[in-house]
Design a protein around this motif. Structure first.
Motif, mmCIF file in Angstrom:
data_model
loop_
_atom_site.group_PDB
_atom_site.id
_atom_site.type_symbol
_atom_site.label_atom_id
_atom_site.label_comp_id
_atom_site.label_asym_id
_atom_site.label_seq_id
_atom_site.Cartn_x
_atom_site.Cartn_y
_atom_site.Cartn_z
ATOM 1 N N GLU A 1 17.028 -13.316 3.950
ATOM 2 C CA GLU A 1 18.197 -13.454 2.796
ATOM 3 C C GLU A 1 18.376 -14.960 1.581
ATOM 4 O OE1 GLU A 1 21.358 -11.272 2.977
ATOM 5 O OE2 GLU A 1 20.521 -9.075 1.837
ATOM 6 N N ARG A 2 18.554 -15.502 2.697
ATOM 7 C CA ARG A 2 18.759 -16.914 2.729
ATOM 8 C C ARG A 2 17.266 -17.405 2.296
ATOM 9 N NH1 ARG A 2 21.731 -17.973 6.571
ATOM 10 N NH2 ARG A 2 20.630 -19.395 7.435
ATOM 11 N N ILE A 3 16.283 -17.577 2.569
ATOM 12 C CA ILE A 3 14.604 -17.944 2.694
ATOM 13 C C ILE A 3 14.169 -17.763 1.531
ATOM 14 C CG2 ILE A 3 15.637 -19.321 4.934
ATOM 15 C CD1 ILE A 3 12.955 -16.783 5.874
ATOM 16 N N GLY A 4 14.800 -16.446 1.294
ATOM 17 C CA GLY A 4 13.832 -15.064 -0.221
ATOM 18 C C GLY A 4 13.120 -14.503 0.931
ATOM 19 N N ALA A 5 13.262 -14.286 2.021
ATOM 20 C CA ALA A 5 12.192 -13.717 2.827
ATOM 21 C C ALA A 5 12.094 -12.143 2.331
ATOM 22 C CB ALA A 5 11.816 -13.499 4.145
ATOM 23 N N ASP A 6 13.577 -11.250 1.838
ATOM 24 C CA ASP A 6 13.109 -10.176 1.500
ATOM 25 C C ASP A 6 12.496 -9.447 0.049
ATOM 26 O OD1 ASP A 6 15.594 -11.501 0.840
ATOM 27 O OD2 ASP A 6 16.357 -9.280 0.441
ATOM 28 N N LYS A 7 11.982 -8.745 0.888
ATOM 29 C CA LYS A 7 10.956 -8.659 -0.848
ATOM 30 C C LYS A 7 11.209 -7.250 -1.576
ATOM 31 C CE LYS A 7 9.500 -12.734 -1.210
ATOM 32 N NZ LYS A 7 9.419 -13.213 -2.400
ATOM 33 N N GLY A 8 11.271 -6.175 -0.664
ATOM 34 C CA GLY A 8 11.383 -4.773 -1.022
ATOM 35 C C GLY A 8 10.832 -3.997 -1.298
ATOM 36 N N TYR A 9 9.397 -4.104 -1.316
ATOM 37 C CA TYR A 9 8.185 -3.530 -2.173
ATOM 38 C C TYR A 9 8.368 -2.202 -1.203
ATOM 39 C CZ TYR A 9 6.160 -7.756 -2.327
ATOM 40 O OH TYR A 9 5.868 -9.489 -2.590
ATOM 41 N N TYR A 10 9.364 -1.698 -0.256
ATOM 42 C CA TYR A 10 9.212 -0.092 -0.215
ATOM 43 C C TYR A 10 10.720 0.124 0.336
ATOM 44 C CZ TYR A 10 8.454 -0.435 4.588
ATOM 45 O OH TYR A 10 7.895 -0.931 5.965
ATOM 46 N N ALA B 1 1.049 -0.955 -0.070
ATOM 47 C CA ALA B 1 -0.064 0.121 -0.461
ATOM 48 C C ALA B 1 0.824 0.868 0.204
ATOM 49 C CB ALA B 1 -0.520 -0.392 1.144
ATOM 50 N N TRP B 2 2.185 0.837 0.676
ATOM 51 C CA TRP B 2 3.174 1.926 0.785
ATOM 52 C C TRP B 2 3.110 3.553 -0.566
ATOM 53 C CZ3 TRP B 2 2.719 6.601 3.892
ATOM 54 C CH2 TRP B 2 4.281 7.266 3.698
ATOM 55 N N SER B 3 4.163 1.584 -1.160
ATOM 56 C CA SER B 3 4.902 1.860 -2.714
ATOM 57 C C SER B 3 3.495 2.271 -3.181
ATOM 58 C CB SER B 3 5.101 0.359 -2.640
ATOM 59 O OG SER B 3 4.108 -0.617 -3.446
ATOM 60 N N SER B 4 2.298 2.720 -3.114
ATOM 61 C CA SER B 4 0.925 2.982 -4.332
ATOM 62 C C SER B 4 0.490 4.488 -4.093
ATOM 63 C CB SER B 4 -0.154 2.417 -4.040
ATOM 64 O OG SER B 4 -1.494 2.884 -4.872
ATOM 65 N N ALA B 5 0.874 5.254 -4.915
ATOM 66 C CA ALA B 5 1.222 6.363 -4.460
ATOM 67 C C ALA B 5 -0.803 6.611 -4.186
ATOM 68 C CB ALA B 5 1.161 7.467 -5.792
ATOM 69 N N GLN B 6 -1.934 5.895 -4.921
ATOM 70 C CA GLN B 6 -3.136 6.392 -4.657
ATOM 71 C C GLN B 6 -3.331 5.818 -3.347
ATOM 72 O OE1 GLN B 6 -5.446 3.255 -7.316
ATOM 73 N NE2 GLN B 6 -7.108 4.126 -6.246
ATOM 74 N N LEU B 7 -3.008 5.076 -2.465
ATOM 75 C CA LEU B 7 -3.041 4.412 -1.216
ATOM 76 C C LEU B 7 -2.481 5.780 -0.213
ATOM 77 C CD1 LEU B 7 -3.011 0.676 -1.941
ATOM 78 C CD2 LEU B 7 -5.398 2.262 -1.243
ATOM 79 N N ARG B 8 -0.863 5.906 -0.392
ATOM 80 C CA ARG B 8 -0.073 6.888 0.008
ATOM 81 C C ARG B 8 -0.502 7.751 0.620
ATOM 82 N NH1 ARG B 8 4.300 5.787 -2.435
ATOM 83 N NH2 ARG B 8 4.035 7.720 -3.564
ATOM 84 N N GLU B 9 -1.332 8.429 -0.668
ATOM 85 C CA GLU B 9 -0.896 10.357 -0.560
ATOM 86 C C GLU B 9 -2.272 10.311 0.252
ATOM 87 O OE1 GLU B 9 0.653 12.672 -1.964
ATOM 88 O OE2 GLU B 9 2.063 11.814 -2.427
ATOM 89 N N PRO B 10 -3.719 10.127 0.689
ATOM 90 C CA PRO B 10 -4.445 9.990 1.105
ATOM 91 C C PRO B 10 -3.553 10.339 2.650
ATOM 92 C CG PRO B 10 -5.627 9.072 -0.283
ATOM 93 C CD PRO B 10 -3.342 8.701 -0.531
ATOM 94 N N VAL B 11 -3.520 9.155 3.172
ATOM 95 C CA VAL B 11 -2.246 8.664 4.081
ATOM 96 C C VAL B 11 -1.595 10.367 4.485
ATOM 97 C CG1 VAL B 11 -0.983 8.004 5.914
ATOM 98 C CG2 VAL B 11 -2.769 6.685 4.393
ATOM 99 N N LEU B 12 -0.787 10.906 3.926
ATOM 100 C CA LEU B 12 -0.112 11.742 3.601
ATOM 101 C C LEU B 12 -0.877 13.137 4.603
ATOM 102 C CD1 LEU B 12 2.821 11.484 0.729
ATOM 103 C CD2 LEU B 12 3.068 10.988 4.067
ATOM 104 N N ARG B 13 -2.000 13.212 3.676
ATOM 105 C CA ARG B 13 -2.020 14.083 3.770
ATOM 106 C C ARG B 13 -3.308 14.457 4.612
ATOM 107 N NH1 ARG B 13 -6.028 13.133 0.411
ATOM 108 N NH2 ARG B 13 -7.796 11.854 1.069
ATOM 109 N N MET B 14 -3.714 13.070 5.620
ATOM 110 C CA MET B 14 -3.805 13.432 7.132
ATOM 111 C C MET B 14 -2.724 13.753 8.068
ATOM 112 S SD MET B 14 -6.819 9.826 7.430
ATOM 113 C CE MET B 14 -5.501 8.583 6.819
ATOM 114 N N ALA B 15 -1.736 13.054 7.520
ATOM 115 C CA ALA B 15 -0.758 14.097 8.754
ATOM 116 C C ALA B 15 -0.781 14.988 8.245
ATOM 117 C CB ALA B 15 0.862 13.094 8.116
ATOM 118 N N ARG B 16 -0.142 16.118 7.463
ATOM 119 C CA ARG B 16 -0.079 17.230 6.771
ATOM 120 C C ARG B 16 -1.270 18.431 7.611
ATOM 121 N NH1 ARG B 16 0.705 15.428 1.664
ATOM 122 N NH2 ARG B 16 2.794 15.580 1.325
ATOM 123 N N ASN B 17 -2.546 17.184 7.725
ATOM 124 C CA ASN B 17 -3.002 18.379 8.261
ATOM 125 C C ASN B 17 -3.858 18.104 9.990
ATOM 126 O OD1 ASN B 17 -3.960 18.985 5.507
ATOM 127 N ND2 ASN B 17 -5.694 17.928 4.938
ATOM 128 N N GLY B 18 -2.860 17.145 9.788
ATOM 129 C CA GLY B 18 -2.991 16.929 11.468
ATOM 130 C C GLY B 18 -4.110 16.048 11.911
#
Length: 548
Positions: free
Chosen positions: A282-291, A239-256
């Motif tokens: 890393e060895r078991i392939g768990a790290d995905k790097g989504y954000y 979700a954080w990697s998606s601007a569509q979902l991230r931006e409303p959260v950032l807006r709520m943060a900016r608005n307090g």
């Protein structure tokens, strides 16, 4: 008249007298020499005899080691600490209070094993039979046994202004000769009082008091730092990697309207959401790097927003499957017959919380998140699977699941404290009065976290809970009444309650009114913090008000 001429015989008699005197003198000189010889010989014999007797009396006399002048503990005496040294220890016998003591010769010493002795004074007698003397060598010692440990009184918690602020730990240790406060020696005063100022205190300060005999008593003091509170929303890595979902959260943060964002670190799929450097991930392939975790934290901090990292601990299909297939089956929760436990979650779903590798893996990820700048680490699924405990097996578990899980939290907290990172635990709402349902004993857990986050979603309560007929339709009542019990349950633990609230619809439509009602019920209990959960990561902004 003419004097008579001296007779010849007169001359002869005079000569004989002189010769007799000479013979007497010679005899006298002879007797004197023999006397001197005899006296010298007697002196030599006396010296030699004295040396011989002295040698026997000193060299053969046994000596006792392991009995100090002060008292000793019963266990020290029983464990063979008391030994007798002599040139020939095979001939040693011993008794305590007139009763024979077993003696075992080892390494040139006679080891005494009298067993556990009662507290108080005792008399030791040691004898050594000697072939050179007609009597045995012996010694006696009076000693005291002390089994009473010092009595330590300390507060359960002390508060610090921050993780780096110094704290002072005070208490009493009656009967103690010395006190150790987190590795620092402190001498108590005559009444047993002590005080130690710690400039860099750990999360838990251990106080150990010992007396001269060696009896010890320990006490733990938790160092608590007030959590700054949060009004937070949950965001997955995707979700954080998606601007569509991230931006409303950032807006709520900016608005307090929110002051905290919760980002997933490792989720219930077992995937680490960012590019992790933890070797096992890393060895078991768990790290995905989504954000990019570091970039996200820096961006939110730049807005004055705190960041909480959610770390799903023991529901970890990635680690569980990798462990099972590599032969490390002890890392997986098993059935009674030795298979991987399913319980409706799927095979290889739950890792074993009692396994050291599983614990270290989660703690290493938590520490990595702290180093990346996350302000809190919030564990989720820090529990066993729900279901019949008798159908599950946990390799290496030597206590109850709830005690083992609390111990895991303590280990994590100790590691995070040096990074200035708070620790929380998400828990089932019902565990407040059903501690063994999933291995979440709240008072035990609360002792080792900065806050507990009960998931008190109204849709998850059954009809009649806390006297509420329809919890899903009466969110204020169920949240208000359940939080009252939560507040009572954590009282005295030093932990806070920060609840998860529902911002999703399940059977009943949830909008601003019902989301807002939960927030109001939280405030009614004196709690100004909450976390909102929405599986879609979309939130009802209208239910939130800006902070004053």
């Amino acid at each position: 008249m003419v004097d008579p001429t001296p007779d010849e015989n007169d001359n002869i008699d005079t000569t004989d007298e002189r010769q007799g005197d000479q013979h007497d003198s010679a005899r006298h000189r002879g007797r004197s020499s023999w006397t001197r010889i005899l006296l010298s010989a007697a002196g030599i014999l006396l010296v030699v005899g004295g040396i011989w007797v002295g040698y026997l009396m000193t060299e053969q006399r046994p000596t006792v080691v392991g009995l100090p002048e002060h008292a000793v503990t019963p266990s020290k005496v029983a464990d063979g600490a008391v030994r007798v040294r002599a040139e020939s220890p095979d001939g040693i016998t011993a008794s305590i209070d007139g009763e024979p003591v077993p003696v075992r010769v080892r390494g040139g010493e006679a080891v005494l094993r009298p067993g556990e002795l009662e507290e108080g004074e005792h008399d030791l007698r040691v004898e050594l039979k000697s072939g050179s003397l007609p009597w045995p060598q012996s010694l006696e010692r009076r000693f005291e046994v002390d089994s009473t440990a010092p009595e330590v009184k300390t507060p359960e918690t002390v508060r610090a202004e921050s993780f780096s602020a110094p704290v002072t730990v005070q208490g009493t240790a009656e009967g103690a000769a010395q006190v150790d406060v987190s590795g620092r020696r402190v001498d108590p005063d005559g009444s047993g009082k002590f005080s130690a100022k710690l400039s860099d205190p750990p999360a838990t300060v251990t106080v150990t008091a010992s007396d001269r005999a060696g009896n010890t008593t320990s006490s733990e003091v938790r160092v608590e730092v007030d959590h700054p509170g949060m009004r937070a929303v949950h965001m997955s890595g995707m979700a954080w990697s998606s601007a569509q979902l991230r931006e409303p959260v950032l807006r709520m943060a900016r608005n307090g309207k929110i002051d905290t964002v919760q980002l997933d670190i490792k989720d219930e799929s077992g995937e680490v959401q960012y590019d992790s450097g933890v070797p096992l991930a890393e060895r078991i392939g768990a790290d995905k790097g989504y954000y990019d975790a570091k970039k996200a934290v820096e961006q939110l901090h730049g807005l004055g927003v705190r960041v909480v990292g959610r770390l799903v601990a023991f529901k970890d299909p990635v680690l569980a499957e990798a462990a099972w297939k590599s032969g490390n089956r002890q890392q997986v929760v098993q059935t009674g017959t030795g298979g991987p436990y399913n319980g409706g979650y799927g095979d290889y779903s739950f890792t074993n919380f009692a396994d050291p590798v599983v614990r270290d893996y989660n703690i290493d990820i938590a520490v990595e998140a702290a180093e990346l700048g996350f302000d809190d680490v919030l564990y989720d699924y820090v529990r066993r699977p729900d279901g019949d405990l008798g159908s599950m097996s946990f390799a290496g578990l030597n206590t109850t699941p709830s005690e083992s899980i609390a111990e895991f939290l303590q280990q994590t907290r100790d590691r995070l404290r040096s990074h200035g990172t708070f620790l929380g635990a998400s828990v089932f709402g019902i565990t407040v009065n059903r501690p063994e349902s999933v291995g979440q004993n709240i008072p035990k857990m609360a002792s080792y976290v900065d806050y507990v986050a009960p998931m008190i979603y109204p849709s998850h309560w059954g009809s009649g809970e806390y006297g509420v007929a329809d919890p899903n339709n009466e969110p204020y009542k169920i949240v208000n009444r359940s939080l009252r019990e939560w507040q009572r349950t954590v009282e005295g633990t030093g932990s806070e309650v920060i609840p998860w609230l529902q911002d999703f619809s399940l059977g009943v439509e949830y909008g601003p009114d019902k989301v807002g009602a939960q927030i109001e019920a939280t405030k009614a209990n004196g709690i100004n913090s909450f976390l909102l959960w929405s599986p879609s990561c979309q939130y009802t902004e209208e239910a939130l008000t800006a902070s004053p």
